[in-house]
Write a protein that holds these residues in place. Sequence first.
Motif, short mmCIF file in Angstrom:
data_model
loop_
_atom_site.label_atom_id
_atom_site.label_comp_id
_atom_site.label_asym_id
_atom_site.label_seq_id
_atom_site.Cartn_x
_atom_site.Cartn_y
_atom_site.Cartn_z
N VAL A 152 13.12 43.79 76.13
CA VAL A 152 13.59 42.55 76.76
C VAL A 152 12.40 41.65 77.05
O VAL A 152 12.41 40.47 76.70
CB VAL A 152 14.41 42.85 78.04
N THR A 153 11.36 42.19 77.67
CA THR A 153 10.17 41.39 77.95
C THR A 153 9.47 41.00 76.66
O THR A 153 8.98 39.88 76.53
CB THR A 153 9.20 42.16 78.87
N ALA A 154 9.44 41.91 75.68
CA ALA A 154 8.77 41.63 74.41
C ALA A 154 9.39 40.42 73.70
O ALA A 154 8.69 39.68 73.01
CB ALA A 154 8.81 42.85 73.51
N GLU A 155 10.68 40.20 73.89
CA GLU A 155 11.34 39.04 73.27
C GLU A 155 10.69 37.73 73.68
O GLU A 155 10.70 36.76 72.92
CB GLU A 155 12.82 39.01 73.60
N SER A 156 10.10 37.69 74.88
CA SER A 156 9.47 36.45 75.33
C SER A 156 8.10 36.23 74.68
O SER A 156 7.55 35.12 74.76
CB SER A 156 9.33 36.44 76.86
N TYR A 157 7.56 37.24 74.02
CA TYR A 157 6.27 37.13 73.35
C TYR A 157 6.41 36.86 71.85
O TYR A 157 5.51 36.28 71.26
CB TYR A 157 5.45 38.41 73.53
N TRP A 158 7.49 37.32 71.23
CA TRP A 158 7.70 37.17 69.79
C TRP A 158 8.77 36.13 69.54
O TRP A 158 9.87 36.21 70.11
CB TRP A 158 8.13 38.50 69.16
N SER A 159 8.49 35.20 68.66
CA SER A 159 9.45 34.16 68.29
C SER A 159 10.68 34.78 67.63
O SER A 159 10.56 35.72 66.85
CB SER A 159 8.79 33.19 67.31
N PRO A 160 11.87 34.23 67.90
CA PRO A 160 13.06 34.70 67.18
C PRO A 160 12.95 34.41 65.68
O PRO A 160 13.64 35.01 64.87
CB PRO A 160 14.22 33.93 67.81
#
Length: 133
Positions: free
Chosen positions: A27-35
């Motif tokens: 969940v937190t990693a999603e904020s670091y990697w672009s969709p």
Amino acid sequence: MSNSNAEKNKAVVLEAFDILFNKRDYVTAESYWSPNYIQHSAHIEPGRDGLFNLIKAAPPSLKYEPGVILAEGDYVIVHGRFSNIGLPANWIAADVVRLKDGILVEHWDVIQDEATEQQSKSGNPMFGDSFPK
């Protein structure tokens, strides 16, 4: 790019890698990697989901250790070790990441099995100051 931006980009990549590979906080990693993350690795399926699914399928013992890290412009290169990956040898990787506005948007890598002391023709470890045990 100022030195402070390079340092900020390095810190973002180190934090992102720790959150994903070591903490497995998707969940937190999603904020670091672009969709719209662009993947160039031959070892990883396309996009952010390809990367996340690779880590989800890896053994829980997976560990990532960063080593040398360099940054210039929007690019960060980190030389690191992936250990306990469920294969006979650890992986030593040079990961090249492009960031945009503090988000990881593109990735390339060069991955090599880590040599033991007996296998090393140079007599030096591929990562850090000592050979793997």
